[in-house]
Motif scaffolding. Structure first.
Motif, PDB file in Angstrom:
ATOM      1  N   ILE A  96       3.620  12.605  -3.850  1.00  0.00           N
ATOM      2  CA  ILE A  96       3.733  11.794  -2.243  1.00  0.00           C
ATOM      3  C   ILE A  96       5.265  11.400  -2.098  1.00  0.00           C
ATOM      4  CG2 ILE A  96       2.945   9.991  -0.996  1.00  0.00           C
ATOM      5  CD1 ILE A  96       0.195  10.704  -2.476  1.00  0.00           C
ATOM      6  N   ALA A  97       5.880  10.604  -3.257  1.00  0.00           N
ATOM      7  CA  ALA A  97       6.851  10.424  -3.167  1.00  0.00           C
ATOM      8  C   ALA A  97       8.309  11.218  -2.752  1.00  0.00           C
ATOM      9  CB  ALA A  97       7.661   9.354  -4.245  1.00  0.00           C
ATOM     10  N   THR A  98       8.239  12.466  -3.257  1.00  0.00           N
ATOM     11  CA  THR A  98       9.156  13.452  -3.249  1.00  0.00           C
ATOM     12  C   THR A  98       8.667  14.483  -2.185  1.00  0.00           C
ATOM     13  OG1 THR A  98       8.105  14.696  -4.978  1.00  0.00           O
ATOM     14  CG2 THR A  98       9.962  13.155  -5.518  1.00  0.00           C
ATOM     15  N   ARG A  99       7.516  14.538  -1.734  1.00  0.00           N
ATOM     16  CA  ARG A  99       7.088  15.669  -0.656  1.00  0.00           C
ATOM     17  C   ARG A  99       7.268  16.922  -1.317  1.00  0.00           C
ATOM     18  NH1 ARG A  99       5.991  15.472   5.528  1.00  0.00           N
ATOM     19  NH2 ARG A  99       4.907  17.360   5.608  1.00  0.00           N
ATOM     20  N   TYR A 100       6.732  17.288  -2.356  1.00  0.00           N
ATOM     21  CA  TYR A 100       6.927  18.674  -2.699  1.00  0.00           C
ATOM     22  C   TYR A 100       6.038  19.789  -1.764  1.00  0.00           C
ATOM     23  CZ  TYR A 100       8.525  17.129  -7.267  1.00  0.00           C
ATOM     24  OH  TYR A 100       9.269  16.523  -8.260  1.00  0.00           O
ATOM     25  N   LEU A 160      -6.381  11.655  -0.824  1.00  0.00           N
ATOM     26  CA  LEU A 160      -6.739  11.851  -2.302  1.00  0.00           C
ATOM     27  C   LEU A 160      -6.104  10.634  -3.036  1.00  0.00           C
ATOM     28  CD1 LEU A 160      -8.255  12.966  -4.595  1.00  0.00           C
ATOM     29  CD2 LEU A 160      -6.324  14.358  -5.220  1.00  0.00           C
ATOM     30  N   ALA A 161      -5.049  10.097  -3.026  1.00  0.00           N
ATOM     31  CA  ALA A 161      -4.530   9.072  -3.670  1.00  0.00           C
ATOM     32  C   ALA A 161      -5.027   7.836  -2.855  1.00  0.00           C
ATOM     33  CB  ALA A 161      -2.959   9.082  -3.305  1.00  0.00           C
ATOM     34  N   LYS A 209       3.306   5.689  -3.213  1.00  0.00           N
ATOM     35  CA  LYS A 209       4.519   6.309  -3.685  1.00  0.00           C
ATOM     36  C   LYS A 209       4.650   6.398  -5.152  1.00  0.00           C
ATOM     37  CE  LYS A 209       7.140   6.048   0.438  1.00  0.00           C
ATOM     38  NZ  LYS A 209       8.294   5.488   1.107  1.00  0.00           N
ATOM     39  N   GLN A 210       3.689   5.842  -5.901  1.00  0.00           N
ATOM     40  CA  GLN A 210       3.765   5.771  -7.347  1.00  0.00           C
ATOM     41  C   GLN A 210       3.287   7.261  -7.578  1.00  0.00           C
ATOM     42  OE1 GLN A 210       4.480   3.640  -9.833  1.00  0.00           O
ATOM     43  NE2 GLN A 210       5.432   2.689  -7.969  1.00  0.00           N
ATOM     44  N   TRP A 211       2.646   8.018  -6.791  1.00  0.00           N
ATOM     45  CA  TRP A 211       2.406   9.485  -7.012  1.00  0.00           C
ATOM     46  C   TRP A 211       3.629  10.430  -6.748  1.00  0.00           C
ATOM     47  CZ3 TRP A 211      -2.989  11.718  -6.779  1.00  0.00           C
ATOM     48  CH2 TRP A 211      -3.868  10.830  -7.201  1.00  0.00           C
ATOM     49  N   ALA A 241       0.894  -1.115  -0.121  1.00  0.00           N
ATOM     50  CA  ALA A 241      -0.029  -0.030  -0.049  1.00  0.00           C
ATOM     51  C   ALA A 241       0.852   1.252  -0.051  1.00  0.00           C
ATOM     52  CB  ALA A 241      -1.110   0.083   1.232  1.00  0.00           C
ATOM     53  N   PHE A 242       1.855   1.207   0.775  1.00  0.00           N
ATOM     54  CA  PHE A 242       2.782   2.459   0.871  1.00  0.00           C
ATOM     55  C   PHE A 242       3.469   2.448  -0.551  1.00  0.00           C
ATOM     56  CE2 PHE A 242       2.963   2.211   5.564  1.00  0.00           C
ATOM     57  CZ  PHE A 242       2.635   3.302   5.616  1.00  0.00           C
ATOM     58  N   ALA A 243       4.096   1.560  -1.144  1.00  0.00           N
ATOM     59  CA  ALA A 243       4.627   1.477  -2.644  1.00  0.00           C
ATOM     60  C   ALA A 243       3.486   2.101  -3.364  1.00  0.00           C
ATOM     61  CB  ALA A 243       5.130   0.060  -3.054  1.00  0.00           C
TER      62      ALA A 243
END
Length: 135
Positions: A109-113, A126-127, A104-106, A99-101
């Motif tokens: 979310i993965a880079t925390r902009y 939302l994801a 993190k496809q978004w 679920a975390f992986a």
């Protein structure tokens, strides 16, 4: 869902995460607020975490760290008994990791902009909603 700073220990907010759990019942009645078990990796293996879960009546399915095992064995009989690990239940931990992986496809979310925690949390929710709607 609780969002913390990247440098903060996850174990410090475990109590807040457990307090936020609400599982609706099939029929009428109050939602469940206590899980049967917590399946976690070795990062949650501390005695503080295990005692907190035991006080709440929650089964801890957490393997011990190697240094904790060595320290217990060094103490001999005074080291106590090793905590039980239900290996069959622990095998289900991969569901959470997947679920975390998937989240993190978004890329955002993965880079925390996002600079604000509330904005980042909204993106994660939302994801999750979009992922759950596809199932």
């Amino acid at each position: 869902m609780v969002v913390t700073g990247g440098q903060r220990n996850d174990g410090a907010v475990l109590a807040a995460v457990l307090a936020d759990i609400r599982v609706p019942r099939a029929g009428a009645g109050r939602p469940r607020t206590r899980p049967v078990a917590v399946i976690a990796d070795r990062a949650y293996s501390s005695g503080v975490t295990r005692r907190m879960l035991a006080r709440r009546g929650i089964k801890a399915v957490i393997p011990q760290k190697r240094d904790e095992i060595a320290a217990r064995k060094r103490r001999g009989r005074l080291g106590g008994r090793a905590p039980h690990l239900d290996a069959e239940v622990y095998k289900n931990r991969n569901v959470v990791e997947r679920a975390f992986a998937l989240a993190k496809q978004w890329r955002a979310i993965a880079t925390r902009y996002d600079k604000l925690a509330i904005t980042y949390r909204a993106a994660v929710v939302l994801a999750a909603c979009i992922t759950w709607s596809r199932i």
